[in-house]
Design a protein around this motif. Structure first.
Motif, short mmCIF file in Angstrom:
data_model
loop_
_atom_site.label_atom_id
_atom_site.label_comp_id
_atom_site.label_asym_id
_atom_site.label_seq_id
_atom_site.Cartn_x
_atom_site.Cartn_y
_atom_site.Cartn_z
N ASP A 159 -22.28 0.50 8.32
CA ASP A 159 -22.85 1.59 7.53
C ASP A 159 -24.34 1.40 7.26
O ASP A 159 -25.12 2.36 7.34
N ARG A 210 -11.79 1.26 9.70
CA ARG A 210 -12.00 2.42 8.82
C ARG A 210 -10.66 3.11 8.53
O ARG A 210 -10.41 3.53 7.40
N ARG A 233 -13.88 12.31 0.53
CA ARG A 233 -14.98 12.50 1.48
C ARG A 233 -14.89 13.91 2.05
O ARG A 233 -13.87 14.29 2.62
N ASN A 248 -16.99 17.10 4.31
CA ASN A 248 -18.08 17.48 5.21
C ASN A 248 -18.09 19.00 5.35
O ASN A 248 -17.03 19.63 5.45
N SER A 297 -20.99 15.02 2.85
CA SER A 297 -21.95 14.94 3.96
C SER A 297 -22.18 16.35 4.48
O SER A 297 -21.23 17.13 4.64
N ILE A 328 -19.13 17.31 13.46
CA ILE A 328 -18.88 15.86 13.41
C ILE A 328 -17.43 15.60 13.81
O ILE A 328 -16.61 16.52 13.87
N GLU A 386 -13.63 9.86 13.49
CA GLU A 386 -14.61 8.77 13.54
C GLU A 386 -15.26 8.55 12.19
O GLU A 386 -15.47 7.40 11.76
N GLU A 387 -15.58 9.64 11.49
CA GLU A 387 -16.26 9.53 10.19
C GLU A 387 -15.28 9.31 9.04
O GLU A 387 -15.70 9.05 7.92
N GLN A 388 -13.98 9.45 9.31
CA GLN A 388 -12.95 9.31 8.28
C GLN A 388 -13.20 10.25 7.10
O GLN A 388 -13.23 9.85 5.93
N ILE A 389 -13.37 11.53 7.44
CA ILE A 389 -13.59 12.57 6.44
C ILE A 389 -12.24 13.10 5.96
O ILE A 389 -11.38 13.45 6.77
N THR A 437 -12.78 18.52 6.01
CA THR A 437 -13.90 19.09 6.75
C THR A 437 -13.79 20.60 6.65
O THR A 437 -12.76 21.18 7.03
#
Length: 292
Positions: free
Chosen positions: A14, A69, A94, A96, A125, A131, A135-138, A141
């Protein structure tokens, strides 16, 4: 919970440097490096190429980070789920979304959500580029438009319709277009990264015609284009939730009413498989369904 070395490796991914992780943890850079070496020795895999000037994850290290993650997210989900059984929604969420939705819809709504669930923290984010939630573990979204087939779990939040508008100052200076052909002589503000944005669907003799448009300004932020339109730079085609305030206050004037395909599209909340059952995620999506 994950081993301390794994948590440290995630922070390294990170923050990007040994020094940054050392400052955050109170360790020395050499101490951080030794912990990474300990993990590499235990796994038998080279995870990170590191030197005094450069740090880069190996392909194997990138794969390891992805799994780590996911494991961390599952551990956090389990902790929150167990706490929820005692009657409280809590944990870190989280989220996005694009810049326009973030500013004009999400930001005004979040205070009420946090008042309802004071034990929840939210990390948002914001990006107008797509995105990868895996991968970003959101957790959630938010996307506007038709959805591609994927493993993500979708919940419908509402519908967005497009409007074409310009500021009174622009129309006074350049004249008011009344036909699709008139757009060829006007500055149109375009969102980059989406090729279809360069063609506006106009209605001619009952049929939708994709009309090419162009202008002197493009941007990768819908909100930036909105401000440009308000300042009289050009004509904009935008989502109704984005332009609602400016239209209501007379900063923008709607054009081509009845001559333009509003192209209604869904607003959806996308969740990683299994996350939809996590109390904080379920509470947030239910809240958006009520308000968004």
């Amino acid at each position: 919970m994950l081993a301390p070395e794994v948590i440290l490796l995630l922070r390294l991914a990170d923050l990007g440097t040994l020094a940054a992780v050392a400052e955050e943890t109170g360790m020395t850079p050499s101490g951080v490096s030794r912990m990474v070496s300990r993990l590499e020795k235990r796994t038998g895999i080279k995870l990170v190429h590191r030197s005094t000037r450069r740090l880069a994850f190996t392909p194997e290290g990138a794969v390891f980070i992805g799994y780590a993650r996911r494991m961390l997210a599952l551990a956090q989900a389990a902790e929150v789920d167990l706490s929820h059984r005692h009657g409280e929604v809590r944990g870190h969420l989280r989220v996005n979304c694009g810049t326009a939705f973030a500013r004009h819809r999400l930001a005004p709504l979040l205070p009420a959500f946090l008042r309802r669930h004071p034990a929840v923290t939210v990390g948002v984010s914001v990006s107008d580029h797509r995105i990868d939630p895996f991968e970003e573990q959101i957790d959630v979204t938010i996307r506007v438009g038709l959805l591609d087939d994927s493993e993500l779990i979708a919940a419908r939040l509402g519908t967005v319709r497009r409007v074409i508008a310009a500021s009174p100052a622009y129309l006074e200076r350049r004249g008011t277009p009344t036909t699709a052909q008139d757009l060829a002589s006007h500055d149109c503000l375009l969102l980059t990264g989406f090729p279809g944005q360069a063609y506006w669907p106009m209605i001619e003799q009952g049929a939708v015609v994709r009309t090419p448009v162009r202008g002197s300004v493009t941007a990768d932020s819908a909100d930036t284009l909105l401000q440009m339109a308000i300042e009289g730079v050009g004509i904009i085609r935008l989502g109704d939730f984005l332009g609602r305030k400016a239209l209501a206050e007379g900063q923008l004037v709607e054009l081509f009413q009845g001559q333009h395909d509003a192209d209604p599209k869904p607003i959806s909340a996308l969740m990683l498989p299994g996350r939809q059952a996590i109390p904080r995620v379920r509470a947030f999506v239910d809240f958006l369904k009520e308000r968004a």
